[in-house]
Design a protein around this motif. Structure first.
Motif, mmCIF file in Angstrom:
data_model
loop_
_atom_site.group_PDB
_atom_site.id
_atom_site.type_symbol
_atom_site.label_atom_id
_atom_site.label_comp_id
_atom_site.label_asym_id
_atom_site.label_seq_id
_atom_site.Cartn_x
_atom_site.Cartn_y
_atom_site.Cartn_z
ATOM 1 N N SER A 163 0.827 -1.214 0.000
ATOM 2 C CA SER A 163 0.000 0.000 0.000
ATOM 3 C C SER A 163 0.857 1.258 0.000
ATOM 4 N N GLN A 164 1.960 1.200 -0.689
ATOM 5 C CA GLN A 164 2.943 2.282 -0.652
ATOM 6 C C GLN A 164 2.334 3.643 -0.983
ATOM 7 N N GLU A 165 1.380 3.666 -1.916
ATOM 8 C CA GLU A 165 0.802 4.945 -2.343
ATOM 9 C C GLU A 165 -0.021 5.619 -1.243
ATOM 10 N N LEU A 166 -0.445 4.881 -0.220
ATOM 11 C CA LEU A 166 -1.223 5.447 0.878
ATOM 12 C C LEU A 166 -0.400 5.713 2.131
ATOM 13 N N THR A 167 0.825 5.289 2.128
ATOM 14 C CA THR A 167 1.663 5.382 3.318
ATOM 15 C C THR A 167 2.227 6.791 3.472
ATOM 16 N N ASN A 168 2.197 7.277 4.696
ATOM 17 C CA ASN A 168 2.763 8.586 5.018
ATOM 18 C C ASN A 168 4.279 8.526 4.824
ATOM 19 N N SER A 226 9.532 6.628 8.142
ATOM 20 C CA SER A 226 10.140 5.483 7.456
ATOM 21 C C SER A 226 9.296 4.220 7.539
ATOM 22 N N TYR A 227 8.290 4.210 8.406
ATOM 23 C CA TYR A 227 7.482 3.007 8.598
ATOM 24 C C TYR A 227 6.175 3.374 9.276
ATOM 25 N N TYR A 228 5.279 2.378 9.322
ATOM 26 C CA TYR A 228 4.026 2.508 10.058
ATOM 27 C C TYR A 228 3.771 1.210 10.802
ATOM 28 N N PHE A 229 2.762 1.209 11.669
ATOM 29 C CA PHE A 229 2.411 0.029 12.457
ATOM 30 C C PHE A 229 1.098 -0.559 11.949
ATOM 31 N N SER A 230 1.030 -1.883 11.955
ATOM 32 C CA SER A 230 -0.157 -2.564 11.444
ATOM 33 C C SER A 230 -0.355 -3.888 12.164
ATOM 34 N N LYS A 231 -1.609 -4.326 12.237
ATOM 35 C CA LYS A 231 -1.880 -5.666 12.757
ATOM 36 C C LYS A 231 -1.528 -6.726 11.712
ATOM 37 N N SER A 259 7.646 2.377 4.901
ATOM 38 C CA SER A 259 6.859 3.306 4.090
ATOM 39 C C SER A 259 7.075 3.062 2.596
ATOM 40 N N LYS A 260 8.183 2.443 2.245
ATOM 41 C CA LYS A 260 8.463 2.055 0.869
ATOM 42 C C LYS A 260 8.599 0.536 0.825
ATOM 43 N N ASN A 261 8.173 -0.043 -0.271
ATOM 44 C CA ASN A 261 8.294 -1.491 -0.397
ATOM 45 C C ASN A 261 9.759 -1.886 -0.559
ATOM 46 N N LEU A 262 10.212 -2.808 0.292
ATOM 47 C CA LEU A 262 11.611 -3.232 0.275
ATOM 48 C C LEU A 262 11.813 -4.643 -0.271
ATOM 49 N N ILE A 263 10.721 -5.329 -0.629
ATOM 50 C CA ILE A 263 10.820 -6.722 -1.064
ATOM 51 C C ILE A 263 10.050 -6.937 -2.363
ATOM 52 N N CYS A 264 10.672 -7.609 -3.300
ATOM 53 C CA CYS A 264 10.002 -8.030 -4.530
ATOM 54 C C CYS A 264 9.883 -9.552 -4.481
ATOM 55 N N VAL A 293 -4.225 2.474 5.915
ATOM 56 C CA VAL A 293 -3.331 1.618 5.141
ATOM 57 C C VAL A 293 -3.688 0.149 5.374
ATOM 58 N N GLU A 294 -4.049 -0.187 6.606
ATOM 59 C CA GLU A 294 -4.476 -1.566 6.902
ATOM 60 C C GLU A 294 -5.672 -1.987 6.053
ATOM 61 N N LEU A 295 -6.671 -1.116 5.956
ATOM 62 C CA LEU A 295 -7.864 -1.441 5.171
ATOM 63 C C LEU A 295 -7.486 -1.678 3.712
ATOM 64 N N ASN A 296 -6.604 -0.862 3.178
ATOM 65 C CA ASN A 296 -6.158 -1.056 1.807
ATOM 66 C C ASN A 296 -5.444 -2.403 1.660
ATOM 67 N N PHE A 297 -4.577 -2.735 2.620
ATOM 68 C CA PHE A 297 -3.890 -4.034 2.605
ATOM 69 C C PHE A 297 -4.919 -5.159 2.611
ATOM 70 N N HIS A 298 -5.907 -5.046 3.507
ATOM 71 C CA HIS A 298 -6.968 -6.058 3.594
ATOM 72 C C HIS A 298 -7.682 -6.209 2.248
#
Length: 191
Positions: free
Chosen positions: A36-41, A45-50, A130-135, A177-182
């Motif tokens: 969900s990189q486009e929605l991340t603040n 450098s990161y956010y918290f999620s369940k 906040s940025k995707n680090l894995i492909c 961001v969690e909802l978007n991930f879901h």
């Protein structure tokens, strides 16, 4: 894992946050994947999620002690409807009841869903960059689980984080961001 290609900043990111949250029992995982990189603040450098994808991740022995490949607590969670306490998004309970029941019965050959279950049982959070680090390059017809190479998360582009990391001042979930991930990761038939 053999199908995960990390950005170079993934390793110092993990090292920094493993040290920072070493003694914080709320945090159970450092994740490297952000779908969900486009929605991340991007201010932080990161956010918290369940939620915490396991395509590139790190943890601590203290958190891993909660892992139970057999999900022995599953019958109690169902009987007492304990899942009402941690599944909140549209269709989340239906999807997770179905998939966890199949894992519990041994119908799904996996290890990662049990890890997610352990995090839910302990109200554990994941730190997500906040940025995707894995492909994940393991999508395709011959893959074990990720057969749909047209998936929106197949071969996500990676970006490097800048250092020093910019830390969020609170340990609080980012529900937007969690909802978007879901919505991305839960099959449409459940939403």
């Amino acid at each position: 894992e053999d199908d995960c290609v990390p950005a170079m900043s993934f390793f110092p990111y993990c090292e920094s946050l493993l040290n920072r949250f070493r003694d914080d029992s709320r945090i159970m995982q450092i994740s490297g994947t952000n779908v969900s990189q486009e929605l991340t603040n991007q201010e932080f450098s990161y956010y918290f999620s369940k939620f915490g994808p396991v395509w590139g991740w790190a943890s601590w022995k203290r958190a891993w002690k909660s892992y139970d490949v057999d999900m022995k607590e599953w019958p109690r969670v169902v009987a007492e409807r304990l899942y009402d306490n941690f599944w909140e998004y549209p269709g989340e309970a239906d999807f997770r009841l179905d998939i966890y029941e199949r894992v519990y019965r041994g119908e799904v050959d996996t290890w990662d869903l049990q890890w997610g279950f352990a995090k839910f049982l302990n109200s554990g959070l994941s730190v997500t960059p906040s940025k995707n680090l894995i492909c994940n390059i393991g999508y395709g017809a011959t893959a074990t689980h990720t057969k749909n190479d047209n998936s929106p998360v197949a071969s996500l582009r990676t970006d490097d984080l800048e250092f020093p990391l910019t830390h969020f001042p609170f340990v609080i979930r980012d529900k937007k961001v969690e909802l978007n991930f879901h919505n991305i990761m839960t099959p449409a038939s459940y939403r």
